[in-house]
Design an enzyme around this catalytic site. Structure first.
Site, PDB file in Angstrom:
ATOM      1  N   GLN A 236      -0.013   1.784 -10.815  1.00 44.33           N
ATOM      2  CA  GLN A 236       0.786   2.804 -10.718  1.00 44.33           C
ATOM      3  C   GLN A 236       1.613   3.034 -12.041  1.00 44.33           C
ATOM      4  O   GLN A 236       1.819   4.305 -12.520  1.00 44.33           O
ATOM      5  CB  GLN A 236       1.413   2.892  -9.361  1.00 44.33           C
ATOM      6  CG  GLN A 236       0.684   2.948  -8.109  1.00 44.33           C
ATOM      7  CD  GLN A 236       0.485   1.501  -7.700  1.00 44.33           C
ATOM      8  OE1 GLN A 236       0.391   0.651  -8.246  1.00 44.33           O
ATOM      9  NE2 GLN A 236       0.129   1.400  -6.481  1.00 44.33           N
TER      10      GLN A 236
ATOM     11  N   ASP B  50       9.935   2.081  -0.207  1.00 44.22           N
ATOM     12  CA  ASP B  50       9.177   2.475   0.851  1.00 44.22           C
ATOM     13  C   ASP B  50       9.971   2.712   2.177  1.00 44.22           C
ATOM     14  O   ASP B  50       9.575   3.295   3.295  1.00 44.22           O
ATOM     15  CB  ASP B  50       7.796   2.298   1.137  1.00 44.22           C
ATOM     16  CG  ASP B  50       6.995   2.517  -0.261  1.00 44.22           C
ATOM     17  OD1 ASP B  50       6.039   3.483   0.003  1.00 44.22           O
ATOM     18  OD2 ASP B  50       7.120   1.902  -1.399  1.00 44.22           O
TER      19      ASP B  50
ATOM     20  N   ARG C 145      -0.752   4.431   7.092  1.00 44.82           N
ATOM     21  CA  ARG C 145      -0.141   3.265   6.378  1.00 44.82           C
ATOM     22  C   ARG C 145       1.009   2.755   7.149  1.00 44.82           C
ATOM     23  O   ARG C 145       1.717   3.683   7.753  1.00 44.82           O
ATOM     24  CB  ARG C 145       0.458   4.207   5.059  1.00 44.82           C
ATOM     25  CG  ARG C 145      -0.459   4.844   3.945  1.00 44.82           C
ATOM     26  CD  ARG C 145      -1.301   3.552   3.212  1.00 44.82           C
ATOM     27  NE  ARG C 145      -0.436   2.826   2.333  1.00 44.82           N
ATOM     28  CZ  ARG C 145       0.139   3.170   1.039  1.00 44.82           C
ATOM     29  NH1 ARG C 145      -0.054   4.173   0.538  1.00 44.82           N
ATOM     30  NH2 ARG C 145       0.750   2.051   0.627  1.00 44.82           N
TER      31      ARG C 145
ATOM     32  N   ARG D  43       0.407   9.377  -2.710  1.00 44.24           N
ATOM     33  CA  ARG D  43       1.261   7.993  -2.561  1.00 44.24           C
ATOM     34  C   ARG D  43       2.699   8.236  -3.060  1.00 44.24           C
ATOM     35  O   ARG D  43       2.775   9.606  -3.882  1.00 44.24           O
ATOM     36  CB  ARG D  43       0.683   6.837  -3.375  1.00 44.24           C
ATOM     37  CG  ARG D  43       0.306   7.243  -4.798  1.00 44.24           C
ATOM     38  CD  ARG D  43       0.566   6.289  -5.804  1.00 44.24           C
ATOM     39  NE  ARG D  43       2.250   5.707  -5.672  1.00 44.24           N
ATOM     40  CZ  ARG D  43       2.899   6.286  -6.414  1.00 44.24           C
ATOM     41  NH1 ARG D  43       2.518   7.547  -7.062  1.00 44.24           N
ATOM     42  NH2 ARG D  43       4.127   5.982  -6.378  1.00 44.24           N
ATOM     43  N   GLY D  44       3.637   7.493  -2.842  1.00 47.81           N
ATOM     44  CA  GLY D  44       5.085   7.581  -2.760  1.00 47.81           C
ATOM     45  C   GLY D  44       5.848   8.199  -1.590  1.00 47.81           C
ATOM     46  O   GLY D  44       5.077   8.859  -1.004  1.00 47.81           O
ATOM     47  N   ALA D  45       6.657   7.440  -1.040  1.00 53.97           N
ATOM     48  CA  ALA D  45       7.198   7.629   0.373  1.00 53.97           C
ATOM     49  C   ALA D  45       7.314   9.087   0.697  1.00 53.97           C
ATOM     50  O   ALA D  45       7.062   9.626   1.496  1.00 53.97           O
ATOM     51  CB  ALA D  45       8.367   6.411   0.423  1.00 53.97           C
TER      52      ALA D  45
ATOM     53  N   ASN E  50       9.389  -2.425  -1.288  1.00 53.97           N
ATOM     54  CA  ASN E  50       8.591  -1.542  -2.431  1.00 53.97           C
ATOM     55  C   ASN E  50       7.398  -2.160  -2.774  1.00 53.97           C
ATOM     56  O   ASN E  50       6.884  -3.363  -2.396  1.00 53.97           O
ATOM     57  CB  ASN E  50       9.717  -1.380  -3.406  1.00 53.97           C
ATOM     58  CG  ASN E  50       9.462  -0.351  -4.494  1.00 53.97           C
ATOM     59  OD1 ASN E  50       8.786   0.872  -3.937  1.00 53.97           O
ATOM     60  ND2 ASN E  50       9.581  -0.576  -5.679  1.00 53.97           N
ATOM     61  N   LYS E  51       6.778  -1.530  -3.791  1.00 47.02           N
ATOM     62  CA  LYS E  51       5.540  -2.052  -4.443  1.00 47.02           C
ATOM     63  C   LYS E  51       5.807  -3.296  -4.605  1.00 47.02           C
ATOM     64  O   LYS E  51       6.634  -4.058  -5.257  1.00 47.02           O
ATOM     65  CB  LYS E  51       5.109  -0.982  -5.513  1.00 47.02           C
ATOM     66  CG  LYS E  51       3.790  -1.607  -5.979  1.00 47.02           C
ATOM     67  CD  LYS E  51       2.655  -1.335  -5.164  1.00 47.02           C
ATOM     68  CE  LYS E  51       2.581   0.002  -4.392  1.00 47.02           C
ATOM     69  NZ  LYS E  51       1.711  -0.013  -3.418  1.00 47.02           N
TER      70      LYS E  51
END
Length: 355
Positions: free
Chosen positions: A203, A244, A96, A53-55, A254-255
């Site tokens: 996270q 993201d 995703r 995970r993480g763009a 974003n998250k």
């Protein structure tokens, strides 16, 4: 950097074994396990289940994944190879919907495929491998540049607040929002970092707090709903987050929970910075209204992290993975080519063309 965390490559290619090697982020901080994935289905599952995970890391994994999937093709001609490539690309793209780096990396791999059309099948496969490796190496340099630009905005001894995880394990190296913290650590800035827990997948608690503690950074974990109190106490001088996707007008996805931080920072007069590579900017997306928001399973809220259910049985749960931060709440967007300031429609477009 010389810290143990910075030495970790969370996404690697083992070409001899036809495998993608991933640090399973769902097991951190209790276990540090590297997965060896040899099928496209396993790679899709790893992206979907947030094992990677993480763009930027998602983009790197997708690039390696589409290469490995195409490498296994028995095609004898370019048209046959292209058809196999497209099947793998479309499949991985379905993992995703929000992280634009996923599609950016897959499209870049497709461009390289087309560029090599006149070459032999094996030469095309080799070119795809080289392109995927270039994406990873470029991300490492990009993250370092983002760190340098962001560090220019900060002062020694500042308290910094971050959300989710935008560090080494979310990228090729250094991270985006954590990059200036790591570079500052090398230069004796002595930042005090507050890491939001980041519900519901934690996270911040599992990944950011682990990364920073491993690197020797002064980090304090807080629950998401403590941010306002910490800001009011004067312990935070800047907020740094990754994202993201960035729309052309500067709205960012974003998250979940990021937009709330931006509102709080605006209220308390604290600068709020987004740290993102230019590949995260979607110039075809006019505003945040056009960004699809991934909805995830309600179990992530009700049962996943508990020995016993922590909500009534069969209760409805709404679980969006991201939210949109309005561009008016963002002080600056830090990229590898510099810092964009309002009006973002103009400044982001300028950075896009900057050498």
């Amino acid at each position: 950097m010389t810290t143990p965390v910075a030495a970790i490559q969370s996404v690697q290619l083992d070409d001899e074994q036809n495998a993608l090697i991933l640090l399973d982020q769902t097991l951190l901080p209790n276990e540090k396990v590297f997965l060896q994935l040899t099928t496209v289905e396993e790679i899709w599952d790893a992206i979907y289940r947030l094992k990677v995970r993480g763009a930027p890391a998602i983009g790197i994994a997708a690039a390696y994944g589409v290469y490995l999937g195409t490498k296994q093709s028995n095609a004898a001609t370019f048209s046959e190879l292209s058809a196999d490539f497209q099947a793998v690309k479309q499949y991985l793209a379905s993992s995703r919907p929000t992280a634009v780096n996923l599609f950016w990396a897959l499209n870049r791999m497709e461009e390289r495929l087309k560029k090599e059309a006149e070459k032999s099948v094996q030469e095309i496969k080799d070119a795809l491998r080289d392109e995927a490796e270039s994406i990873r190496l470029e991300d490492e340099k990009i993250c370092y540049s983002i760190g340098e630009h962001a560090l220019s905005l900060l002062q020694p001894g500042w308290g910094l607040l971050t959300h989710c995880n935008a560090g080494t394990i979310a990228t090729a190296k250094y991270g985006t929002a954590l990059a200036p913290i790591y570079l500052g650590q090398e230069q004796g800035y002595d930042f005090q970092v507050f890491a939001d827990e980041t519900r519901p997948l934690l996270q911040g608690a599992r990944l950011t707090a682990w990364e920073l503690q491993e690197a020797g950074v002064d980090v304090t974990l807080i629950c998401d709903n403590m941010a306002s109190h910490v800001m009011k106490e004067g312990k935070v001088q800047a907020v740094l987050t990754g994202c993201d996707r960035v729309a052309a007008n500067g709205d960012t996805a974003n998250k979940i929970g990021t937009s709330g931080l931006a509102v709080l920072a605006k209220h308390y007069g604290i600068p709020f910075y987004i740290c993102a590579p230019l590949s995260t900017i979607d110039f075809e997306c006019k505003t945040g209204e056009d960004i699809p928001i991934e909805l995830r399973k309600p179990e992530e809220i009700t049962t996943t992290w508990y020995e016993k259910p922590m909500a009534p049985e069969n209760v409805k749960a709404y679980n969006p993975a991201f939210d949109i931060t309005d561009h008016e709440l963002i002080t600056g967007i830090v990229t590898e080519k510099g810092i964009a300031y309002p009006p973002y429609q103009e400044s982001l477009a300028y950075l896009r063309t900057k050498d």
